[in-house]
Write an enzyme that holds these catalytic residues in place. Structure first.
Site, PDB file in Angstrom:
ATOM      1  N   ASP A  14       0.530  -1.282  -0.141  1.00  0.00           N
ATOM      2  CA  ASP A  14       0.050  -0.046   0.250  1.00  0.00           C
ATOM      3  C   ASP A  14       0.906   1.309  -0.076  1.00  0.00           C
ATOM      4  OD1 ASP A  14      -3.049  -0.916   0.269  1.00  0.00           O
ATOM      5  OD2 ASP A  14      -1.644  -2.334   1.596  1.00  0.00           O
ATOM      6  N   ARG A  95       3.107   5.267  17.149  1.00  0.00           N
ATOM      7  CA  ARG A  95       2.701   6.260  16.466  1.00  0.00           C
ATOM      8  C   ARG A  95       3.203   7.790  16.440  1.00  0.00           C
ATOM      9  NH1 ARG A  95       1.914   2.224  13.809  1.00  0.00           N
ATOM     10  NH2 ARG A  95      -0.501   1.748  13.223  1.00  0.00           N
ATOM     11  N   ASP A 124      -5.243   5.119  14.412  1.00  0.00           N
ATOM     12  CA  ASP A 124      -4.103   5.765  14.107  1.00  0.00           C
ATOM     13  C   ASP A 124      -4.059   6.968  13.416  1.00  0.00           C
ATOM     14  OD1 ASP A 124      -2.595   3.523  15.369  1.00  0.00           O
ATOM     15  OD2 ASP A 124      -3.027   2.286  13.829  1.00  0.00           O
ATOM     16  N   SER A 175      -5.467  -7.584   9.218  1.00  0.00           N
ATOM     17  CA  SER A 175      -4.863  -6.423   9.189  1.00  0.00           C
ATOM     18  C   SER A 175      -3.960  -6.442  10.461  1.00  0.00           C
ATOM     19  CB  SER A 175      -5.750  -5.150   9.373  1.00  0.00           C
ATOM     20  OG  SER A 175      -5.135  -4.135   9.899  1.00  0.00           O
TER      21      SER A 175
HETATM   22  N1  ARG Z   1      -6.841  -0.984  18.028  1.00  0.00           N
HETATM   23  C1  ARG Z   1      -5.523  -0.900  18.365  1.00  0.00           C
HETATM   24  C2  ARG Z   1      -5.165   0.565  18.339  1.00  0.00           C
HETATM   25  O1  ARG Z   1      -6.083   1.285  18.056  1.00  0.00           O
HETATM   26  C3  ARG Z   1      -4.381  -1.682  17.286  1.00  0.00           C
HETATM   27  C4  ARG Z   1      -4.566  -0.860  15.728  1.00  0.00           C
HETATM   28  C5  ARG Z   1      -3.490  -1.604  14.984  1.00  0.00           C
HETATM   29  N2  ARG Z   1      -3.766  -1.396  13.676  1.00  0.00           N
HETATM   30  C6  ARG Z   1      -3.733  -2.022  12.620  1.00  0.00           C
HETATM   31  N3  ARG Z   1      -3.744  -1.897  11.362  1.00  0.00           N
HETATM   32  N4  ARG Z   1      -4.031  -3.326  12.765  1.00  0.00           N
HETATM   33  O2  ARG Z   1      -4.223   1.022  19.168  1.00  0.00           O
END
Ligand code: ARG
Length: 398
Positions: A14, A95, A124, A175
């Site tokens: 991506d 992040r 995110d 994912s």
């Molecule tokens: N739900 C978790 C968070 O918001 C993990 C997110 C992970 N991202 C992913 N693309 N799987 O911190």
């Protein structure tokens, strides 16, 4: 001057396709930035070259593993950070670190816009953009998956059309986001919240039900920082990496939960975070031994708020800064050793010792050597219950 777009680059399909796509959309240059937060997989040099092969004007790779461990994972452990009492915040912690390096690259290469691959449904995007605006409010943001409804099918078609040097066949049904602090798995059949995770979902942990011998580990802390394993001095990165291996081999740290996202959606998440669970468990216990009762009670509410702020993308915020100062101060005496047994998916504390211990054998013992004056308790208990007693008397009389 034309746009210069700083892209958070993973090396995957991506974000590789995003390079020519963003160049086309903005008519500008793309600067790819890949940050190693301990996600494993490919080496940084091949990732750096792939970005250039996809048309990036500049390609930067940063080995941020020690920084991630020391400045993000360790503070999370000091805050005993478990969102909704369970999730050790692994994605939420990486992040702000990535953002820091994106902003640095923007400053170095004259970037005007920052781009990330997040969709509009998750946390995110918030963490990236709230972080960016705190560190450099002049940067613009473009998120192709969210802002141009850029999907995986479109990405594959675009990659083929442009003849990009990337493998479009490898596709996990999930994912996944992974780093040194753990691994998050979503989507696919897990979106039916009645479906149990199959072994195939897991990568950092072995099946806890398989028979094997237990492992025992002694973790040494100095003022809230893990500094040694089994008496061997190590960096926080080395400690976390080793605990991921050893606790992962015992199936420690699997979490299956429905989680409240900041955007209002409830989502099913499967995590595996062996080192995070071991370290937080050990650290909590050492706090139990070394932190005075009222400070410890108050800190629990600070810890809770800290975890929510970080989950909600406010790593760089005034309240988080002030809570950090409180937590750092509360760590002054959190030094000593914690011994744990790792087995059958569990990390269990079996011993603790500390020069700063507030545990007093002579006060606690029921054997000879007791120095606690029980006669003092009688008056204390009477006065302690006095306000409730007076109120109860009034209520009975009314
Ligand atoms: N739900 C978790 C968070 O918001 C993990 C997110 C992970 N991202 C992913 N693309 N799987 O911190």
């Amino acid at each position: 001057m034309s746009e210069r777009v700083v892209l958070a680059y993973s090396g995957g399909l991506d974000t590789s396709v995003a390079i020519p796509y963003l160049a086309e959309q903005t008519g500008g240059d793309v600067i790819a930035v890949a940050v190693d937060v301990g996600q494993g997989g490919e080496d940084l040099e091949s990732i750096r070259k792939r970005a250039l092969a996809c048309g990036a004007a500049e390609s930067v790779v940063v080995d941020a593993r020690e920084e991630f461990a020391a400045d993000f994972c360790v503070p999370a452990m000091q805050a005993n950070a478990l969102y909704m009492d369970r999730y050790p915040l692994l994605s939420a912690l990486s992040r702000p670190l990535i953002v820091k390096h994106l902003v640095a690259a923007a400053e170095q290469f004259g970037g005007t816009t920052v781009s990330h691959g997040c969709t509009g449904k998750g946390n995110d995007q918030v963490r990236f953009e709230a972080g960016l605006s705190a560190l450099n409010p002049d940067l613009k943001v473009v998120a192709p998956a969210r802002d141009f409804a850029w999907t995986r099918d479109k990405a594959i078609a675009f990659a083929e059309e442009k003849g990009l040097p990337i493998d479009v066949s490898a596709k996990s049904p999930y994912s996944i986001d992974q780093n040194l602090w753990g691994r998050a798995v979503e989507t696919g059949f897990l979106e039916d919240i009645w479906n149990g995770p199959i072994e195939d979902v897991y990568d950092y942990t072995a099946d806890p039900a398989e028979p094997r011998e237990a492992d025992e580990v002694v973790i040494t802390f100095a003022s809230g920082v893990p500094v040694a394993l089994d008496g061997r001095p190590l960096t926080p990165y080395q400690i976390i990496a080793e605990l991921n291996r050893r606790a992962g081999a015992q199936g420690v740290g699997r979490i299956d939960m429905v989680e409240d996202r900041l955007v209002g959606i409830k989502s099913r998440e499967v995590y595996e975070a062996p080192a995070a669970i071991v370290l937080i468990t050990a650290h909590m216990e050492l706090e139990n031994v070394t932190v005075e009762r009222d400070l410890a009670r108050f800190k629990r509410s600070v810890d809770q708020r800290w975890g929510e702020l970080v989950y909600d993308g406010l790593w760089f915020s005034p309240l988080k800064d002030s809570l950090d100062a409180f937590i750092a101060d509360a760590q002054r005496h959190v030094s000593g050793d914690v011994r744990m047994t790792l087995h059958g998916g569990r990390a269990v504390v079996t011993g603790r010792r500390s020069d700063a211990s507030l545990y007093r054998y002579d006060l606690a013992t029921y054997d000879t050597g007791d120095t606690f004056d029980q006669s003092l308790a009688k008056g204390f208990v009477e006065l302690w219950g006095l306000p409730s007693k007076i109120a109860a008397k009034r209520d009975r009389e009314a």
